[in-house]
Design an enzyme around this catalytic site. Structure first.
Site, PDB file in Angstrom:
ATOM      1  CB  THR A 166      -0.960   4.655   6.970  1.00  0.00           C
ATOM      2  OG1 THR A 166      -1.882   5.174   6.009  1.00  0.00           O
ATOM      3  CG2 THR A 166      -1.420   5.050   8.366  1.00  0.00           C
ATOM      4  N   GLY A 219      -2.364   4.964   1.444  1.00  0.00           N
ATOM      5  CA  GLY A 219      -2.151   3.526   1.374  1.00  0.00           C
ATOM      6  C   GLY A 219      -1.758   2.972   2.726  1.00  0.00           C
ATOM      7  CB  CYS A 220      -2.031  -0.429   4.112  1.00  0.00           C
ATOM      8  SG  CYS A 220      -1.468  -1.395   2.702  1.00  0.00           S
ATOM      9  CE1 TYR A 221       3.715  -3.362   3.660  1.00  0.00           C
ATOM     10  CE2 TYR A 221       2.950  -3.243   1.396  1.00  0.00           C
ATOM     11  CZ  TYR A 221       3.384  -3.991   2.471  1.00  0.00           C
ATOM     12  OH  TYR A 221       3.496  -5.359   2.363  1.00  0.00           O
TER      13      TYR A 221
END
Lengths: 343, 343, 343, 343
Positions: A152, A148-150
């Site tokens: 990472t 996921g973005c967060y």
């Protein structure tokens, strides 16, 4: 040449996958599916791709996905888990940009995503696709769960501290801020320009789906469970995540700057700023780069890490391509070399 | 390999030149000058370039510009005209991104820019660097005057109409809108986020410096003087120009859509949308593309042309590189092939 | 004290009506309807109103609208026309912020809005609520058609020219730009921050619904049909309209500055800037003010008028309240006196 | 009627003071100074005030400040300390919106602001103008130090926790985010729209001037020194501060929601959201309101407080007027009653 398919290409991560793939020298995009836009040219939905691709969206049922070398899922949560097994059995490798294979425990998935997991037997095989942590496993993987973005941004920011054991793992704080593209390309009042523009807010404080994913990743790095408070916020901009990370130092004689520089010395996509730096999200816009600075304000007992990525790129599409490169033995930066757009 | 120098690389057009040049397969950036930032690493001023260049800004006096094949001026108006002759005599070709060589008449330059021209003898030689109009002359030029941002958008939008003589040339209207990067990277209250954000205004209605440049370009296309009202506006965004162009039709049986499609059929960087289209500036962000749509609302007697570019790219830096490619016999799109960043 | 009802209060014009009404010293908001949010507190939907109103949305069927002195319709097009007659018969005055009663001809309404008009017999009675043009009629009206946002900006900008007959009425151009709130508070992909942010585009060039409304208004002022090209654009900001208006002068000895100043000398909500000015939309944000500048570039034959309003205020809600004040014999500026928010 | 003077009225806090004062029913703005804009009409610098004031900026030396009842300093740091004594001796009360009188210790001021304090003898008398903490002292004060923007948001967010002693005071974290107007109306490259737009970053992590002010305020509330990590960030918007505050609970049986509701029950300008809420900065735009939510994620051992204000209003100008109202015995909300502008 790697033959590539994309399932669900009309969202922002799909758009970003397309942007990278049309420039990738070793990949050939063969098929892209969409239920809603089937029959429409890709370049009609994403006009920046006019002249770069003649591809047309096809209905999932008609897509020859199994003849691809690798298939990316840029779908809502819950789709890849229903299609992955058949593709794997056909010899196609799968990179899921949704959350279906990120959590190791099917029960945790059920708790946080509110669905029974459709392929729990694949969870053990799935490799969490954070190259800086799992490069070897990714290279051999059939099924990659793209982070996921967060997660990472937070995991790359905390990894050196976790591995070195220099902060108190029971009281970590991750205060994270994301541009609105993290909310997807969906008709939704809260993501209108008139709702998110010129305003700032936290959301999901009681519990956000990326919390268990981050905790799981940190536990692996730390060698045991961690206590984390995670608060995401919505920034009135399109792209970018900034994670501000706080840990109480248990060892005060570690040179944090050196710790980070050494940990990431050989990483092509993690850039540690000089001491005292403050990374800006725009410096990584459209790129696979994560930029990090580490501080110890007033030489006190708190480490502060600043970690920025582009949520659609290193937080989704370009990291998926980095994983594809690793899986196919290509130089890891293939097709990912362009600098960010600034201003 | 083309050896390249840049004079004045700390503004936004300089930054954009750098971004394109570090990716250009046939160009090698050898030297970049700056008075204010001399001694500082380029990547310190523009953090998106970390890892892409080790270049350091040097003072203009110490720069070995004459040993370059081509020198770009990304300076304020009035600088290139004092340095161009010496470079040309040394056999270095010059592409000026400022206005010094755009107007054919030194007196017009003096009137609009408030300075005596320092090299009026070069004005005749200088080639106006709009490839779609002047490709052959550019390929042989020693000195190219790279067009202004507004003029690029307006001239490409009106060229087919001018050449075909289908509108009344005495009453043209160019209502143009630009992002704030057109104002440059200068400390200035009116360009603060708090001044230009969440607001919209016209400026320079009594007379803007791009007016004589546009009129001169249109006159060449039309084969005679034209009457033009030009109103620029400031849009609360970073990049992009949208020109909305109005002309009264004198011939009502011309198929405007076909006129535009045929005129630009072989142009790699002008993209005519299908009938009824509305180009968005974001579709060309960071690219050398100009996207155009032509309308005749309610089949009336007014042609409306919509023309979008990225003011820093096709309106400045990437058009300069397109000119460099033409001057050096390279395929025109070399180093300019990436799609725009969307969203 | 005027007893007020609002039908359809969950959109942006509803929100803005509420913001003005809770501060209005002579109005008491008694009832507000919503299908979708019935039962929810107004301040829950619009948190800026916490502490300013205890009102709760009620279903339309349960609303005692007929006991109000005046009812505002802040509904989609096509609603007010089905409810107005009953209210008028009950003695309640109606101010419609939608388009239902703006066009004089039911056939034109059908053509542009794609619906049969449900109350064509009221069209003649309805007064077009532009106070600067129709003050006397408004004061006596039972049914006011509050003008559209674009029409308000364009009509106020062109009115002095139309009335004085100094421009060619066959070739008017209105190039108008609006913030995204003009698109409403509806779940819609094109109005997402990620779609409209950092971009600019025209839309509706072939024909926008405000075109017939503007033409009708201009025709009244000019005493005959006019030829108008109207092109609306979407600006990446929340509030504000900027109309840039072009007319070819047929009389060259009129002092345009003086013409505008005299026409609007006694208007409390039209502010003519000094010669050479450029109004900014932010200067009228949240207010009922229209700011106008008039230019004649290079003393040529084209008049350029710049006209700015807040589309939600003078373009909708506060103009509706101005009309209410006029209808009830209050000082016209009652409740409308606050300056704009800047920055 | 309170006779009011403003020193230094051309920045954003000056603009906001003006906006509130022209609407204040009990204040009369008599004089406003500016070195740079002397002789110019206030409404020329701030066009939102056209029609609201005829005042003209005067040079400081010519301003009859001592005949005012109260003088606001909206000047850079270091000005009020040189002028306050003379005004106080003349019987004029002083409210300083800069930092000159915020820190109790002249040595701390010297350390953080890099100047010798010019009036250390006034520091003891100066009252820190946070009404929710110091109302009684403010009402009697001659000299009020209006709090900084970050300190206001952080102190109001943490006050109930500090006073109740329910969190570990040695490890507080204040992760704060501000719109760009906090940087002032100064010509400055980093605050250009093209630099701060579409990007997010932290700044001042090694040490920001508001840190000692916040620590001092917390220490008073907590009855002893506190350990605080304070990280400010820049948000790509104009107005608003969002403070996200983290404290480790030392007492787990306190009902945090009730604690906050009771502490602020009688405060007109602190609004505690219902449990589970997430305040948005836009909900307080242009107002004197502070909106707060308190969370205890997953019923763990960390309290998370979300606190929003408008940095120019409750964080500066309107809080100064709240203080003026208190000092003059007016109802505290006089002139401060308008709801925020949304959207």
């Amino acid at each position: 040449m790697i033959e590539v398919g994309i399932v669900g290409g009309t969202g922002y991560t799909g758009a970003e996958l397309l942007r990278f793939l049309v420039q990738h020298p070793q990949a050939r995009l063969r098929v892209i599916t969409s239920r809603g836009e089937a029959g429409k040219a890709v370049a009609e939905v994403f006009p920046n791709l006019r002249g770069h691709t003649d591809l047309v969206f096809v209905p999932p049922a008609e897509a020859a996905l199994a003849s691809c070398d690798v298939v990316f899922f840029a779908t809502p949560n819950g789709t890849a888990m229903t299609m992955a097994r058949a593709l794997l059995e056909a010899g196609t490798r799968v990179i899921d940009l949704a959350a279906d294979f990120r959590l190791r425990e099917a029960s945790a998935w059920h708790h946080w995503y509110g669905m029974e997991h459709a392929a729990p037997e694949l969870l053990e095989e799935a490799v969490y696709g954070l190259p800086e942590a799992n490069r070897a496993a990714i290279s051999a993987a059939r099924l990659v769960a793209n982070p996921g973005c967060y997660p990472t941004a937070v995991l790359l920011g905390l990894m050196p501290l976790m591995e070195a054991g220099v902060v108190d793992n029971t009281s970590l704080v991750a205060d994270a801020k994301s541009g609105a593209s993290g909310g997807g390309r969906n008709a939704s009042v809260p993501l209108l320009l008139c709702e998110t523009g010129e305003s700032f807010k936290a959301y999901g404080v009681p519990g956000h789906r990326h919390l268990p994913e981050i905790r799981q990743g940190l536990a692996v790095m730390a060698g045991g469970a961690v206590g984390l408070t995670f608060v995401p916020h919505l920034v009135p901009m399109i792209r970018g995540i900034h994670a501000t990370l706080y840990g109480r130092l248990v060892s005060h004689d570690t040179d944090l700057q050196r710790l980070f520089e050494e940990r990431y010395r050989d990483e092509p996509f993690v850039d540690v700023l000089a001491a005292g730096g403050h990374p800006e999200t725009r410096s990584v816009r459209g790129t696979n780069m994560c930029r990090i600075a580490v501080h110890r304000p007033q030489q006190g007992d708190t480490a502060v890490v600043l970690s920025v990525i582009d949520n659609l790129a290193k937080g989704a599409a370009s990291q998926a391509i980095q994983n594809m490169n690793i899986m196919h033995g290509l130089p890891e930066a293939t097709g990912l070399g362009a600098p960010g757009l600034l201003p």
